[in-house]
Write a protein that holds these residues in place. Structure first.
Motif, PDB file in Angstrom:
ATOM      1  N   THR A  19      39.642  48.911  38.050  1.00 29.51           N
ATOM      2  CA  THR A  19      40.515  50.084  38.081  1.00 29.51           C
ATOM      3  C   THR A  19      41.951  49.714  38.447  1.00 29.51           C
ATOM      4  N   GLN A  20      42.846  50.649  38.211  1.00 30.36           N
ATOM      5  CA  GLN A  20      44.253  50.459  38.544  1.00 30.36           C
ATOM      6  C   GLN A  20      44.423  50.215  40.043  1.00 30.36           C
ATOM      7  N   TYR A  21      43.650  50.956  40.845  1.00 32.74           N
ATOM      8  CA  TYR A  21      43.763  50.772  42.300  1.00 32.74           C
ATOM      9  C   TYR A  21      43.296  49.381  42.719  1.00 32.74           C
ATOM     10  N   GLN A  22      42.234  48.896  42.097  1.00 32.23           N
ATOM     11  CA  GLN A  22      41.743  47.557  42.428  1.00 32.23           C
ATOM     12  C   GLN A  22      42.776  46.492  42.079  1.00 32.23           C
ATOM     13  N   TRP A  23      43.451  46.637  40.929  1.00 36.99           N
ATOM     14  CA  TRP A  23      44.541  45.713  40.590  1.00 36.99           C
ATOM     15  C   TRP A  23      45.658  45.806  41.617  1.00 36.99           C
ATOM     16  N   LEU A  24      45.955  47.029  42.056  1.00 34.95           N
ATOM     17  CA  LEU A  24      47.014  47.221  43.043  1.00 34.95           C
ATOM     18  C   LEU A  24      46.683  46.493  44.346  1.00 34.95           C
ATOM     19  N   ILE A  25      45.428  46.574  44.781  1.00 36.27           N
ATOM     20  CA  ILE A  25      45.010  45.882  45.997  1.00 36.27           C
ATOM     21  C   ILE A  25      45.185  44.379  45.837  1.00 36.27           C
ATOM     22  N   LEU A  26      44.823  43.841  44.672  1.00 38.08           N
ATOM     23  CA  LEU A  26      44.996  42.408  44.429  1.00 38.08           C
ATOM     24  C   LEU A  26      46.474  42.024  44.491  1.00 38.08           C
ATOM     25  N   ILE A  27      47.337  42.869  43.929  1.00 35.82           N
ATOM     26  CA  ILE A  27      48.782  42.589  43.950  1.00 35.82           C
ATOM     27  C   ILE A  27      49.325  42.624  45.376  1.00 35.82           C
ATOM     28  N   ILE A  28      48.932  43.645  46.142  1.00 35.67           N
ATOM     29  CA  ILE A  28      49.424  43.769  47.520  1.00 35.67           C
ATOM     30  C   ILE A  28      48.915  42.621  48.387  1.00 35.67           C
ATOM     31  N   ALA A  29      47.612  42.322  48.285  1.00 36.20           N
ATOM     32  CA  ALA A  29      47.046  41.220  49.063  1.00 36.20           C
ATOM     33  C   ALA A  29      47.707  39.900  48.694  1.00 36.20           C
ATOM     34  N   SER A  30      47.936  39.705  47.403  1.00 37.01           N
ATOM     35  CA  SER A  30      48.548  38.463  46.939  1.00 37.01           C
ATOM     36  C   SER A  30      49.996  38.352  47.388  1.00 37.01           C
ATOM     37  N   ALA A  31      50.727  39.476  47.360  1.00 36.95           N
ATOM     38  CA  ALA A  31      52.117  39.454  47.815  1.00 36.95           C
ATOM     39  C   ALA A  31      52.202  39.054  49.286  1.00 36.95           C
ATOM     40  N   GLY A  32      51.310  39.625  50.099  1.00 37.13           N
ATOM     41  CA  GLY A  32      51.282  39.235  51.506  1.00 37.13           C
ATOM     42  C   GLY A  32      50.958  37.769  51.681  1.00 37.13           C
ATOM     43  N   TRP A  33      50.031  37.256  50.863  1.00 36.89           N
ATOM     44  CA  TRP A  33      49.618  35.859  50.947  1.00 36.89           C
ATOM     45  C   TRP A  33      50.719  34.921  50.461  1.00 36.89           C
ATOM     46  N   VAL A  34      51.470  35.336  49.425  1.00 34.59           N
ATOM     47  CA  VAL A  34      52.596  34.524  48.927  1.00 34.59           C
ATOM     48  C   VAL A  34      53.603  34.289  50.043  1.00 34.59           C
TER      49      VAL A  34
END
Length: 424
Positions: A19-34
């Motif tokens: 889902t769109q929300y699941q992609w959003l979570i991946l983006i947010i988690a990845s941004a924090g990790w970057v």
């Protein structure tokens, strides 16, 4: 629920139905990790200018290398403290508020590095930055594992960890751009604080976490209950091997490049810049491919075999990258393979550790494995710092590469989680 072993899973792409929300979570988690990785890597890349500035000429080149490893170990210890503290918080009060706290912590204390004037300032601030980065990983890895469906979990978690390479690239660019004016690179570390607004507005607690009725975040249960204690301790040792070898061996690609250039008559300043390029771009490109490959490899052959094969490859490549290249350009040809094999396994921690523990202990257990592993890794770095002062860098790295064999032994005693649902 479709698992990765279900025949139906092979008929569609892993991302079908995400889902769109699941992609959003991946983006947010990845941004924090970057940005998390940026905070760790910026020291490695600015140390050739930062440490002589702080030490004010009281140490020679080997002394600077010694303090570099000591501060790496300081960072690992801070990550361990933060991983435990914030992992417990994430299971007790929720993923969202804890993620906000960790991002703010590493952002603010990174910015304060701009004002550091003595070694103890650097030691204290790097420890506090590491507390935030250690906590952020535990929360973000758990969040991705819980939000994505079983069929997509391995790939999504692997991508999450692979985005760390972007943090290294950004840190490399910042390190080269600021040159000897290293303070500005840390001032840029405040930027991740802007991510907090996105987290507060868009992230929700995972359903299984929100519905959890049992007491959560118990370090006592994690270490006393035999179902989870052995997994926690062995996972911690597995992470210790990976983190210790990362800071003692993997990041030394920069030092290898500098030393080979200096042996060929290149002046120190030019050697430092070319060393940053060799490590931060060339070696890290291989690392990115390794990280992205590890998720599909885990899905195909299983978590345990993927870890074992990658660590065997890392053991073999380490003496090759140390002794085979005769000049800088030959080294650049080998470094991507070195990066692929020594970094690729790290995606497995985000995939594997959340699969070992139930929802009420997931962030606590994942944080314990990854971040208490930093404590053991810190002791390896004190040994690494001593060893690099005693013998040639290439000999020291070849000896430290023996750590990868220990990782192969440890993974044999952990369970295979391929195709199994998350424990609840």
């Amino acid at each position: 629920m479709i698992s990765e072993n279900d025949p139906a899973a092979g008929e569609t792409s892993w991302y079908a139905g995400v889902t769109q929300y699941q992609w959003l979570i991946l983006i947010i988690a990845s941004a924090g990790w970057v940005f998390d990785v940026y905070e760790g890597q910026i020291f490695n890349l600015t140390a050739p200018h930062l440490l002589p500035s702080i030490l004010q000429g009281t140490h020679d080149g080997r002394g600077v290398e010694y303090w570099k490893d000591v501060l790496f170990s300081d960072f690992l210890l801070g990550g361990a403290a933060g991983g435990l503290l914030f992992g417990l918080m994430a299971d007790k009060i929720g993923r969202k508020p804890t993620l906000v706290a960790t991002i703010l912590m590493y952002s603010v204390f990174s910015g304060l590095m701009y004002f550091a004037t003595s070694l103890w300032h650097v030691v204290a601030l790097r420890f506090l930055v590491a507390m935030g980065t250690g906590g952020e990983w535990a929360v973000a890895a758990s969040l991705v594992a819980e939000v994505f469906p079983a069929r997509a979990r391995t790939h999504a978690s692997g991508i999450f960890h692979a985005t760390s390479v972007s943090g290294t690239w950004v840190a490399t660019s910042a390190g080269i751009l600021v040159g000897e004016h290293w303070r500005y690179a840390y001032l840029c570390g405040i930027i991740p604080a802007l991510l907090v607004a996105v987290v507060m507005g868009r992230v929700h607690e995972p359903p299984q976490r929100a519905a959890q009725a049992e007491p959560s975040g118990s370090l006592r249960e994690l270490l006393i209950d035999p179902r989870w204690a052995s997994r926690a301790l062995l996972g911690m040792l597995l992470a210790a091997v990976g983190l210790g070898s990362y800071w003692a061996v993997h990041v030394a690609g920069q030092s290898l490049a500098e030393s080979i250039l200096i042996r060929h008559g290149v002046d120190k300043a030019a050697a430092v810049t070319k060393g940053q390029v060799a490590y931060g771009y060339v070696e890290t490109l291989g690392g990115l491919l390794g990280l992205l490959s590890f998720g599909p490899l885990c899905s195909r052959i299983g978590r345990k075999r993927a870890f074992a094969w990658m660590q065997l490859g890392a053991f073999v490549i380490t003496p090759i990258v140390c002794f085979l290249p005769r000049d800088y350009w030959q080294l650049l040809c080998v470094l991507p393979v070195f990066g692929f094999l020594t970094l690729g396994m790290h995606a497995g921690y985000a995939i594997y550790f959340p699969e070992l523990f139930p929802a009420r202990l997931r962030a606590t257990g994942s944080g314990f494995c990854f971040n208490v592993g930093r404590v053991a890794a810190a002791s390896m770095l004190y040994f690494s710092a001593w060893l690099k002062k005693q013998v040639d860098l290439r000999v020291a790295l070849s000896l430290l590469g023996l750590l990868f064999l220990l990782g192969i032994v440890i993974i044999q005693f952990l369970p295979e989680t391929k195709g199994r649902p998350l424990p609840e």
